[in-house]
Design a protein around this motif. Structure first.
Motif, mmCIF file in Angstrom:
data_model
loop_
_atom_site.group_PDB
_atom_site.id
_atom_site.type_symbol
_atom_site.label_atom_id
_atom_site.label_comp_id
_atom_site.label_asym_id
_atom_site.label_seq_id
_atom_site.Cartn_x
_atom_site.Cartn_y
_atom_site.Cartn_z
ATOM 1 N N GLN A 1 0.843 -1.193 0.000
ATOM 2 C CA GLN A 1 0.000 0.000 0.000
ATOM 3 C C GLN A 1 0.879 1.244 0.000
ATOM 4 O O GLN A 1 1.888 1.301 0.705
ATOM 5 N N ASP B 1 -3.979 3.978 -5.478
ATOM 6 C CA ASP B 1 -4.085 2.693 -6.166
ATOM 7 C C ASP B 1 -2.738 2.379 -6.801
ATOM 8 O O ASP B 1 -2.512 2.619 -7.982
ATOM 9 N N ASN C 1 0.401 0.559 -8.443
ATOM 10 C CA ASN C 1 0.656 -0.518 -9.390
ATOM 11 C C ASN C 1 2.120 -0.422 -9.787
ATOM 12 O O ASN C 1 2.582 0.638 -10.204
ATOM 13 N N TYR D 1 1.377 9.515 -10.627
ATOM 14 C CA TYR D 1 0.144 9.552 -9.848
ATOM 15 C C TYR D 1 -0.274 11.004 -9.631
ATOM 16 O O TYR D 1 0.552 11.900 -9.573
#
Length: 244
Positions: free
Chosen positions: A191, A200, A202, A208
């Protein structure tokens, strides 16, 4: 048309955008003062002002319908438009209109004001969206970006003759996040938090956002070989954000 050309040159040099808006026409009407300012600005900043003025006067003296360019871009048409006193040919200088598109980096609704009118467009991540037709120029249009009901004020910075044509200038930032050694981590247990809000994450994604504020705190939590861990919190300041 040579007198007309001289008046255009004088208006551009004097930054007299009101006069310039009446000297340049689309059909029978002058253009808006906002458009005239943008047109004059792109000529001044093109590095090709002298070449433009030479073409402008050459076209006027030739008295033939033709197109004037900045570099390889069409910006102004000399068009015949009837006659004076039914004898002498009349000419207009008409700005060439260009389609302007924005490259979407996120799903959002953008509201902007142009020539005193409000416009709303929907942009999608990874897609190109046409926002309208513009006289060649540089514009800074007041705008608002809306995502999930939350709005951010800023501007649409448009340079019709450049690529990309539109830059979004909003009080927000995108950041690059990469958890070192994430290939060894349990992906389902990893996380990442920005300002204590989980993102979120990835491992195949690097950028981001958007995020507001002058500084951002970032940390990660996860599991490695059955043990939980938390990284030190890293604070990204406004200086770091400005530098990307």
């Amino acid at each position: 048309p040579e007198t007309h050309a001289k008046s255009i040159e004088t208006a551009i040099n004097d930054k007299d955008y009101q006069s310039l808006s009446n000297l340049l026409t689309v059909g029978q009407d002058g253009i808006a003062e906002e458009e005239a300012k943008a047109f004059a600005t792109v000529i001044e900043k093109s590095g090709k002002k002298d070449e433009f003025m030479n073409e402008l006067h050459g076209a006027a003296q030739g008295e033939n319908e033709t197109t004037i360019q900045i570099g390889e871009h069409d910006v102004l048409d000399l068009k015949r438009n009837g006659k004076y006193f039914s004898v002498f040919p009349k000419y207009n200088f008409e700005p060439v209109l260009h389609k302007v598109s924005i490259d979407g980096k996120e799903d959002a609704e953008i509201e902007f004001t142009f020539n005193g009118k409000k416009h709303t467009i929907a942009v999608a991540n990874g897609k190109e969206t046409e926002i309208g037709t513009f006289v060649a120029g540089k514009y800074a249009l007041d705008a608002k970006k809306i995502i999930d009901g939350k709005s951010t004020d800023g501007t649409l910075d448009i340079d019709v003759l450049s690529e990309p044509q539109v830059q979004l200038a909003f009080d927000e930032h995108f950041i690059n996040i990469k958890v070192e050694g994430d290939s060894k981590l349990d992906a389902s247990e990893t996380q990442v938090f920005v300002n204590d809000n989980e993102v979120d994450y990835n491992s195949n994604k690097t950028t981001y956002g958007p995020y507001k504020g002058d500084s951002l705190s970032i940390y990660a939590e996860g599991e490695l070989d059955g043990k939980n861990f938390k990284t030190p919190t890293e604070t990204v300041t406004d200086i770091d954000l400005d530098e990307g």
